[in-house]
Design a protein around this motif. Structure first.
Motif, PDB file in Angstrom:
ATOM      1  N   VAL A  41       9.413   2.242  12.199  1.00 25.73           N
ATOM      2  CA  VAL A  41      10.049   3.308  11.380  1.00 25.73           C
ATOM      3  C   VAL A  41       9.487   2.829   9.829  1.00 25.73           C
ATOM      4  N   LEU A  42       8.695   3.471   9.335  1.00 29.06           N
ATOM      5  CA  LEU A  42       8.108   3.103   7.950  1.00 29.06           C
ATOM      6  C   LEU A  42       8.465   4.060   6.870  1.00 29.06           C
ATOM      7  N   ALA A  43       9.078   3.555   6.174  1.00 28.68           N
ATOM      8  CA  ALA A  43       9.766   4.464   4.732  1.00 28.68           C
ATOM      9  C   ALA A  43       8.835   4.066   3.332  1.00 28.68           C
ATOM     10  N   GLY A  44       8.473   5.134   2.957  1.00 33.20           N
ATOM     11  CA  GLY A  44       7.514   4.859   1.657  1.00 33.20           C
ATOM     12  C   GLY A  44       6.629   3.962   1.796  1.00 33.20           C
ATOM     13  N   LEU A  45       5.726   4.312   2.890  1.00 33.06           N
ATOM     14  CA  LEU A  45       4.607   3.326   3.276  1.00 33.06           C
ATOM     15  C   LEU A  45       3.517   3.291   1.902  1.00 33.06           C
ATOM     16  N   PRO A  46       3.177   2.021   1.380  1.00 28.80           N
ATOM     17  CA  PRO A  46       2.620   2.232   0.271  1.00 28.80           C
ATOM     18  C   PRO A  46       0.901   2.549   0.615  1.00 28.80           C
ATOM     19  N   THR A  47       0.688   3.121  -0.428  1.00 26.45           N
ATOM     20  CA  THR A  47      -1.013   3.888  -0.381  1.00 26.45           C
ATOM     21  C   THR A  47      -1.485   3.796  -1.880  1.00 26.45           C
TER      22      THR A  47
END
Length: 260
Positions: free
Chosen positions: A119-125
């Protein structure tokens, strides 16, 4: 280190500065755990920041652990995760926020065994804007008054950390093509730290991935004003994952007028 039981069902292992190094929220007494969620915090955070999320997910029968911020000590965080994987009831899911999401994805892409899903929340880009000061950071993180008050009163939170540069090696390690487990992305549509448009490109390269975009949501997707929606989305993902990596549907939404 000391061990305290601050609230029922919670065990915290803390350093003398009161910042939890590891926190745990247990499934209801007498119930069999349906699986385990290991939360990996983002830049500047600590395990205790996820108390509300941990309580909500554990109330649905899942055992929840939160580990240390990997940007402070990546080896320590990885060691905590590796110690939990064989010891806790499965399926085990890593739930990361911000750089915790990137770190978790990198571990799985590198071949970490024992993880059934992410579960990935606010994955950096790339392409986001770094907050310029504390007030800007709070506004970028969340619109939830309760969480804003908690962050503002938390002496263990490293202010300004969210504006720090992320090592290029972390982005390289989190190769979406190498992630072989089902992934749920939870991302705020109004996230200025990590624009959702760039995140979509990453999820598109994962073999099995779903992305939940929260209308008006900001960067701290698990602790925003829509935290109940985020938690519900996570629980639905966990329930489907229990049925298999293909994520079989457990509900079907119908429009009654369309049945005529």
């Amino acid at each position: 280190m000391t061990v305290t039981s601050a609230v029922p069902g919670t065990v915290r292992t803390s350093t003398p500065d009161a910042a939890p190094v590891v926190a745990s929220w247990r499934e209801p007494t007498g119930s069999t755990p349906r699986g385990t969620v290991v939360v990996v915090p983002g830049r500047g955070e600590h395990a205790g920041v996820y108390e509300r999320f941990g309580r909500r997910i554990s109330a649905d029968g899942y055992r929840v652990w939160a580990v240390a911020d990997p940007t402070a000590d990546a080896d320590r965080t990885e060691g905590q995760i590796r110690a939990l994987l064989p010891a806790e009831p499965g399926p085990v899911v890593l739930a990361g926020s911000d750089t915790g999401a990137l770190f978790a994805a990198g571990l799985v892409a590198a071949g970490l065994r024992g993880v059934a899903g992410l579960v990935l929340a606010g994955l950096p880009t790339t392409g986001g804007s770094a907050p310029g000061g504390w007030e800007d950071e709070l506004a970028a993180r969340t619109a939830c008054p309760t969480h804003l008050a908690r962050l503002g009163a938390d002496p263990a939170l490293r202010r300004g950390a969210i504006a720090g540069a992320i090592p290029r090696s972390w982005f390289d390690a989190a190769d979406p093509a190498g992630v072989g487990v089902p992934v749920l992305g939870v991302h705020g549509a109004a996230d200025t730290v990590s624009p959702v448009s760039a995140a979509r490109d990453w999820y598109a390269d994962v073999v099995t991935a779903e992305l939940v975009t929260v209308a008006g949501g900001r960067h701290d997707a698990l602790n925003d004003s829509t935290h109940r929606v985020a938690a519900a989305s996570v629980v639905l993902f966990l329930e489907r994952l229990r049925l298999g990596p293909e994520l079989p549907a457990v509900v079907h939404v119908e429009t009654p007028g369309g049945l005529r």
